[in-house]
Write an enzyme that holds these catalytic residues in place. Structure first.
Site, PDB file in Angstrom:
ATOM      1  N   CYS A  43       7.273  -9.986  -7.692  1.00  0.00           N
ATOM      2  CA  CYS A  43       7.129  -8.621  -7.210  1.00  0.00           C
ATOM      3  C   CYS A  43       6.086  -8.594  -6.033  1.00  0.00           C
ATOM      4  O   CYS A  43       5.141  -8.941  -6.350  1.00  0.00           O
ATOM      5  CB  CYS A  43       7.000  -7.768  -8.411  1.00  0.00           C
ATOM      6  N   CYS A  73      10.580  -1.830  -9.993  1.00  0.00           N
ATOM      7  CA  CYS A  73       9.802  -1.191  -8.839  1.00  0.00           C
ATOM      8  C   CYS A  73      10.650  -0.634  -7.734  1.00  0.00           C
ATOM      9  O   CYS A  73      10.303   0.501  -7.160  1.00  0.00           O
ATOM     10  CB  CYS A  73       8.706  -2.057  -8.235  1.00  0.00           C
ATOM     11  N   CYS A 125      10.516  -6.096  -7.552  1.00  0.00           N
ATOM     12  CA  CYS A 125      11.391  -6.520  -8.847  1.00  0.00           C
ATOM     13  C   CYS A 125      12.417  -5.045  -8.942  1.00  0.00           C
ATOM     14  O   CYS A 125      12.192  -3.981  -8.373  1.00  0.00           O
ATOM     15  CB  CYS A 125      10.420  -6.612 -10.012  1.00  0.00           C
ATOM     16  N   GLU A 173       0.849  -1.201   0.023  1.00  0.00           N
ATOM     17  CA  GLU A 173      -0.124  -0.038   0.031  1.00  0.00           C
ATOM     18  C   GLU A 173       1.055   1.356   0.147  1.00  0.00           C
ATOM     19  O   GLU A 173       0.670   2.316  -0.706  1.00  0.00           O
ATOM     20  CB  GLU A 173      -0.960  -0.155   1.274  1.00  0.00           C
ATOM     21  N   HIS A 232       0.013  -1.540  -9.877  1.00  0.00           N
ATOM     22  CA  HIS A 232       0.431  -2.959  -9.848  1.00  0.00           C
ATOM     23  C   HIS A 232       1.293  -3.453 -10.882  1.00  0.00           C
ATOM     24  O   HIS A 232       1.521  -2.619 -11.972  1.00  0.00           O
ATOM     25  CB  HIS A 232      -0.905  -3.722 -10.008  1.00  0.00           C
ATOM     26  N   CYS A 233       2.018  -4.285 -10.488  1.00  0.00           N
ATOM     27  CA  CYS A 233       3.360  -4.893 -11.329  1.00  0.00           C
ATOM     28  C   CYS A 233       2.785  -6.188 -11.637  1.00  0.00           C
ATOM     29  O   CYS A 233       2.218  -7.061 -11.168  1.00  0.00           O
ATOM     30  CB  CYS A 233       4.499  -4.882 -10.455  1.00  0.00           C
TER      31      CYS A 233
END
Lengths: 200, 451
Positions: free
Chosen positions: A156, A178, A175, A141, A150-151
């Site tokens: 990740c 990110c 990841c 969050e 979102h990835c």
């Protein structure tokens, strides 16, 4: 970890370095949970954390018919109560929902300042697992608060978990992409908090 | 299945619902806009359309069902979900009958919403793939040797080389002026090769800025640069197992030549902002209208890169050097555009064909195609005459030679025939309808010498 400060309390000394995040326990939340979340925010995201004293969950956020608190309303209240560039993370043991979703494990303002996470649905697999889940959701969050969506990389923490079982499958790591993006945004936040814009 | 930035419009009169839903979808990668009523939704879609519509059934003014009818009338392929309160499932069923893809009762279970959205994204991806496959099929239909209309000897020689090189993995450099059909030749080579089942990925290097070209070729990871909100595959990656066609290769920078040379040698590369090596396996076909050896001499093109891409060279002659291809090409385009416009046009008058064959065709086959398209649109009768070609520069002149004596005219005509046939005297004689000895005598008389 930073000494606890509250906007209603006297401001820190001039030479004190302000924390980047305020962790705000809403209702009864055990101290260990707060400390573990704060430690991981610092270790994995470089976010320094100031743990505030607990305060009650905002009563008008309670949705009587659903016996839940409205996470969106809590976030709005937190943003009003804690102005300024410092980020905020509310931690509660109460169940959370939103006007559209029957429940949420956590909710945040994408690219905003506030997030809230609930431990209510994280039980059932022992205290250790509950803490791990809480940490993962809190970091997820807070990354949203920093502006990350979102990835889709399998390894990740920013993958979108649809339920608690999927939270368990998430790694406690971001990841490369990110992580790079979090680092960049945390640096910006640091500069913003250390040198607030001149309002004169 | 990733949402791949599906454009989504959320229509609900309740602000809290609108905002929560928009926030949730945005985090998942959807591009979201909101509208607070059916009427304002209609105003928004008058400007731009969306992939997915999430519409509340019960709204003051225009309700969701009515809005859905408007959306479907304007955009039949739109993906729509109706949002309903518990207890009004019958209305939702009515909406489904009117073409909604799904319905969801609020408040939604997060897993249910995720599943519905993922299903829609999958439906959209499948539809897009279908469209793409259909286009590829059409291209394939056009891309056989039959797809190239030419009967000149020069083009027959090109066909022979193409057939010879197609099955190999050898890089081919296709040289020719703008509009001669270099990409068509590349497609034919691909479809005649053993990689025909793989993709044919084309990129015009001349139409891109340096940074865009780099990102187009190599792809990028998320956050590699401002605006790189998600990772993207580059053409090098897309061409794996197939053919990569780089048009206008003479326009790429020296730095890009080095990067590409490295990929060709190492057969692997990294996306921009990436750290992982990605293996590639593609055949490179490139094309240019530029004089690459000239650019090498000026130091603007790397010699090592040139030798790497120029293993086999195919030169497509300009249309003015193979005027015997004008008539069959004109007939081919006439047939195509008659079919497309639904006009029944039987052919060109002799005078019209004379105008076409006398024209210089600086824009080559592409110009001829455009001329024929325009002529078909303008045609009033069943035949295309000189009138329909009046827009062609110099079309009203019988030829481009201006006021000349008969002798001057003969010299210019013989000269043109020799140029067209690359100074092959036998071929030029055949084209002129005289024997070789007569042509040799005339060349001697008019002192025409090979340049």
């Amino acid at each position: 970890m930073m000494p606890s400060t509250d906007p209603e309390m006297p401001p820190p000394e001039d030479d004190a370095v302000a924390a980047l995040v305020r962790l705000i326990p809403l209702g009864p939340v055990d101290e260990l949970s707060c400390q573990v979340v704060a430690g991981n925010l610092q270790a994995l995201m470089d976010l320094t954390v100031d743990i505030l004293p607990p305060r009650p969950v905002f009563p008008d956020a309670f949705m009587e018919a659903r016996r839940q608190f409205d996470a969106v309303k809590i976030i709005k209240h937190l943003a009003e109560r804690f102005p300024g560039p410092t980020l905020g993370l509310g931690l509660t043991g109460s169940d959370l929902g939103t006007p559209v979703l029957t429940y949420v494990l956590g909710e945040s303002q994408l690219g905003g300042r506030m997030a809230v996470v609930s431990t209510y649905r994280l039980t059932g697999a022992g205290a250790q697992r509950k803490l791990e889940r809480l940490v993962k959701i809190s970091l997820h969050e807070m990354a949203h608060v920093l502006g990350l969506g979102h990835c889709w990389q399998p390894q990740c923490l920013m993958r979108s978990p649809r339920n608690v079982a999927q939270v368990d499958e998430l790694p406690l790591a971001f990841c490369d992409t990110c992580r790079y993006e979090i680092g960049r945004r945390v640096r910006n936040l640091f500069h913003q908090i250390q040198s607030p814009p001149d309002r004169s | 299945m990733t949402p791949s930035g599906l454009a989504t419009l959320v229509v609900d009169d309740e602000e809290a619902i609108r905002e929560s839903l928009a926030a949730w979808l945005t985090k998942d990668g959807y591009r979201v806009e909101t509208a607070d009523s059916g009427e304002s939704a209609l105003e928004i879609i008058a400007d731009r359309l969306f992939d997915v519509y999430l519409v509340d059934i019960k709204m003051p003014g225009m309700d969701g069902i009515e809005l859905l009818s408007h959306v479907k009338a304007r955009q039949p392929e739109a993906l729509t979900i109706v949002i309903t309160a518990h207890g009004s499932v019958e209305t939702a069923v009515e909406a489904m009958k009117r073409g909604a893809n799904d319905y969801i009762c609020k408040p939604f279970d997060p897993e249910e919403l995720s599943l519905i959205m993922e299903r829609l994204a999958a439906t959209k991806a499948l539809r897009d793939e279908n469209v793409s496959l259909r286009e590829q099929l059409m291209e394939r239909h056009d891309a056989g040797l039959d797809g190239i209309v030419a009967q000149s000897e020069a083009m027959q020689a090109v066909f022979a080389t193409m057939e010879e090189v197609a099955p190999t993995m050898t890089p081919v450099l296709i040289q020719g002026e703008t509009g001669v059909g270099k990409e068509l030749v590349a497609r034919v080579i691909h479809h005649a090769s053993e990689r025909s089942a793989g993709p044919f990925v084309a990129l015009n290097c001349g139409a891109q800025s340096e940074s865009l070209l780099e990102s187009e070729l190599f792809g990028h990871e998320r956050g590699a640069f401002t605006g790189a909100v998600r990772a993207r595959r580059g053409r090098l990656e897309m061409a794996t197992g197939g053919t990569l066609f780089l048009d206008e290769i003479g326009d790429i920078s020296a730095q890009m030549q080095v990067s590409l040379l490295r990929v060709l040698e190492e057969k692997r590369f990294q996306r921009l902002g990436g750290t992982q090596w990605i293996d590639t396996d593609f055949r490179l076909l490139s094309a240019t209208h530029r004089d690459l050896p000239g650019l090498i001499r000026q130091g603007r093109f790397r010699e090592d890169f040139f030798y790497r891409i120029n293993v086999i060279r195919i030169e497509i002659p300009p249309l003015r050097h193979r005027l015997e291809d004008v008539a069959p090409l004109a007939d081919h385009f006439l047939e195509r555009y008659s079919r497309e416009t639904g006009k029944r046009i039987l052919g060109l008058t002799q005078r019209a064909m004379g105008i076409l064959t006398a024209y210089h065709w600086p824009g080559n086959v592409r110009e001829l195609r455009n001329v024929m398209e325009r002529a078909v649109v303008l045609a009033k009768g069943q035949m295309i005459g000189a009138e329909e070609l009046s827009f062609l520069e110099g079309a009203n002149e019988p030829c481009h030679l201006g006021p000349m004596s008969l002798r001057e005219m003969e010299i210019a005509h013989i000269q043109a025939a020799l140029d067209t046939c690359a100074w092959n005297v036998s071929r030029a004689a055949r084209q002129l309808g005289i024997d070789r000895a007569t042509l040799t005598r005339k060349m001697k008389r008019y002192r025409l010498q090979r340049p």
